[in-house]
Design an enzyme around this catalytic site. Sequence first.
Site, PDB file in Angstrom:
ATOM      1  N   ARG A   1     -10.222  -8.777   8.777  1.00  0.00           N
ATOM      2  CA  ARG A   1      -9.972  -9.767   7.714  1.00  0.00           C
ATOM      3  C   ARG A   1     -10.840 -11.002   7.925  1.00  0.00           C
ATOM      4  NH1 ARG A   1      -3.900  -8.338   8.097  1.00  0.00           N
ATOM      5  NH2 ARG A   1      -3.835  -6.652   6.588  1.00  0.00           N
TER       6      ARG A   1
ATOM      7  N   ARG B   1       7.084   0.031   2.515  1.00  0.00           N
ATOM      8  CA  ARG B   1       6.793  -1.154   3.314  1.00  0.00           C
ATOM      9  C   ARG B   1       5.689  -1.981   2.679  1.00  0.00           C
ATOM     10  NH1 ARG B   1       4.970   3.535   5.087  1.00  0.00           N
ATOM     11  NH2 ARG B   1       2.962   3.778   6.149  1.00  0.00           N
TER      12      ARG B   1
ATOM     13  N   CYS C   1      -5.471 -18.168  12.823  1.00  0.00           N
ATOM     14  CA  CYS C   1      -5.143 -17.433  14.048  1.00  0.00           C
ATOM     15  C   CYS C   1      -5.375 -18.341  15.251  1.00  0.00           C
ATOM     16  CB  CYS C   1      -6.044 -16.207  14.203  1.00  0.00           C
ATOM     17  SG  CYS C   1      -5.942 -15.063  12.832  1.00  0.00           S
TER      18      CYS C   1
ATOM     19  N   LYS D   1      -3.719   4.729   6.386  1.00  0.00           N
ATOM     20  CA  LYS D   1      -4.087   5.012   7.777  1.00  0.00           C
ATOM     21  C   LYS D   1      -3.782   6.461   8.087  1.00  0.00           C
ATOM     22  CE  LYS D   1      -3.022   0.900  10.047  1.00  0.00           C
ATOM     23  NZ  LYS D   1      -2.108   0.417   9.047  1.00  0.00           N
TER      24      LYS D   1
ATOM     25  N   CYS E   1     -12.892  -8.821  13.531  1.00  0.00           N
ATOM     26  CA  CYS E   1     -11.705  -8.893  12.665  1.00  0.00           C
ATOM     27  C   CYS E   1     -11.940  -8.220  11.313  1.00  0.00           C
ATOM     28  CB  CYS E   1     -11.330 -10.348  12.437  1.00  0.00           C
ATOM     29  SG  CYS E   1      -9.942 -10.506  11.290  1.00  0.00           S
TER      30      CYS E   1
ATOM     31  N   ASP F   1      -8.178   3.521   9.332  1.00  0.00           N
ATOM     32  CA  ASP F   1      -7.724   2.957   8.057  1.00  0.00           C
ATOM     33  C   ASP F   1      -8.805   3.323   7.043  1.00  0.00           C
ATOM     34  OD1 ASP F   1      -5.983   1.479   6.477  1.00  0.00           O
ATOM     35  OD2 ASP F   1      -5.750  -0.038   8.050  1.00  0.00           O
TER      36      ASP F   1
ATOM     37  N   CYS G   1     -11.316 -13.094  16.309  1.00  0.00           N
ATOM     38  CA  CYS G   1     -11.926 -11.929  16.937  1.00  0.00           C
ATOM     39  C   CYS G   1     -13.207 -11.592  16.185  1.00  0.00           C
ATOM     40  CB  CYS G   1     -10.948 -10.755  16.869  1.00  0.00           C
ATOM     41  SG  CYS G   1      -9.283 -11.226  17.400  1.00  0.00           S
TER      42      CYS G   1
ATOM     43  N   ASP H   1     -12.779  -1.119  11.985  1.00  0.00           N
ATOM     44  CA  ASP H   1     -12.956  -1.147  10.527  1.00  0.00           C
ATOM     45  C   ASP H   1     -14.374  -1.594  10.171  1.00  0.00           C
ATOM     46  OD1 ASP H   1     -10.330  -0.380   9.610  1.00  0.00           O
ATOM     47  OD2 ASP H   1      -9.633  -2.255  10.516  1.00  0.00           O
TER      48      ASP H   1
ATOM     49  N   ARG I   1       0.825  -1.206   0.000  1.00  0.00           N
ATOM     50  CA  ARG I   1       0.000   0.000   0.000  1.00  0.00           C
ATOM     51  C   ARG I   1       0.868   1.269   0.000  1.00  0.00           C
ATOM     52  NH1 ARG I   1      -4.790  -1.921   2.379  1.00  0.00           N
ATOM     53  NH2 ARG I   1      -3.597  -2.992   3.970  1.00  0.00           N
ATOM     54  N   TYR I   2       2.012   1.191   0.663  1.00  0.00           N
ATOM     55  CA  TYR I   2       2.891   2.350   0.810  1.00  0.00           C
ATOM     56  C   TYR I   2       4.243   1.991   0.182  1.00  0.00           C
ATOM     57  CZ  TYR I   2      -0.435   3.024   4.677  1.00  0.00           C
ATOM     58  OH  TYR I   2      -1.564   3.135   5.437  1.00  0.00           O
TER      59      TYR I   2
HETATM   60  S1  SF4 Z   1      -7.945  -9.505  14.408  1.00  0.00           S
HETATM   61 FE1  SF4 Z   1      -8.305 -11.059  12.796  1.00  0.00          FE
HETATM   62  S2  SF4 Z   1      -6.267 -11.549  12.015  1.00  0.00           S
HETATM   63 FE2  SF4 Z   1      -5.986 -10.554  14.028  1.00  0.00          FE
HETATM   64  S3  SF4 Z   1      -5.928 -12.258  15.536  1.00  0.00           S
HETATM   65 FE3  SF4 Z   1      -8.058 -11.517  15.426  1.00  0.00          FE
HETATM   66  S4  SF4 Z   1      -8.991 -12.885  13.921  1.00  0.00           S
HETATM   67 FE4  SF4 Z   1      -6.793 -13.066  13.604  1.00  0.00          FE
END
Ligand code: SF4
Length: 346
Positions: free
Chosen positions: A113, A95, A104, A318, A111, A311, A108, A274, A91-92
Amino acid sequence: MTLAKTLRTAKALADAGLVARERLPALERVAAQYAVAITPAMADLIDAADPDDPIARQFVPTEAEFQALPEESADPVGDFTHSPVEGIVHRYPDRCLLKVNHACAVYCRFCFRREMVGPEGLRPLSPEALDVAMAYIAERPDIWEVIVTGGDPFILSPRRLSDVMARLAVIEHVKVIRFHTRVPAVEPETVTDELVAALMAPGKAVYVALHANHARELTPAARAACARIVDAGIPMLGQTVLLRGVNDDPETLTALMRAFVETRIKPYYLHHGDLAPGTSHLRTSIEDGQALMRAMRGAVSGLAQPTYVLDIPGGHGKVPVGPAYRSEDSVEDPAGRRHAYPPKPV
Ligand code: SF4
């Protein structure tokens, strides 16, 4: 009682007493769409008698996840649109992300993603795809920093992490390697000396950014895991997602930032939530976030202040969205009083 293994199904959550059995049909449908995993360390922290438990809110699925809003997106920060080859998000100019896996230790509920991680998410990078991703980095001298993320890279074996590091170590223009992980808090026993040794790369500055959202996550075992990383000479940064009902009050957020600093972790970013699908019940407004930052500015050491960031949807980058203290002719002090700046001549 500490569980023997990670809870991965709605039924396992019911068996552990974390959800009522009558909710099982609905929660099984949520779990079929978005992966579930709660490690023994996190399950241990949940007070099942508290309907508003801040650890449960982060990991236990709810029916609210069915409520996707029109502005929410399966790719809220534009990973796909900025992915030139599999496993790289660029994206940048200076980096890029290297996403080595998409699993994972915990999943979460907020999340960003969530459509990419978990057993039904993107596949891990094949050896051939990793070769292509490494070649992409090696061919671009502007890439100064590589952020190893996923998923969570710390669930890889030390052998696989060593392999990734050895391959980055020989790319001369890569000077900094940063890992993003929740593992030192959610599965601290897996941060062994062997894993820490695997993070080393001669001639590179290595950082570990820990994602944690509540001070309770920094248990004595988690703090010991972080100490193993920091004592090995690897600086740590703290990353937090601002979450409604988890950390959106000054006392809770302050306690977390202080817990980071006590653990020798410098608070880095406080992320505004997000626009991931079905996560609005966990998002605050930006105005709420700014009020929290203002409250912390007056009360907490500068060392414990994160930068509040958004973001921009679509992958536009960001940016800080914290409160502004300066106006054209004055500046506000931490107590909210305004002072002329430059001061009027006396
Ligand atoms: S935020 Fe998403 S990518 Fe990060 S640990 Fe939690 S589930 Fe996994």
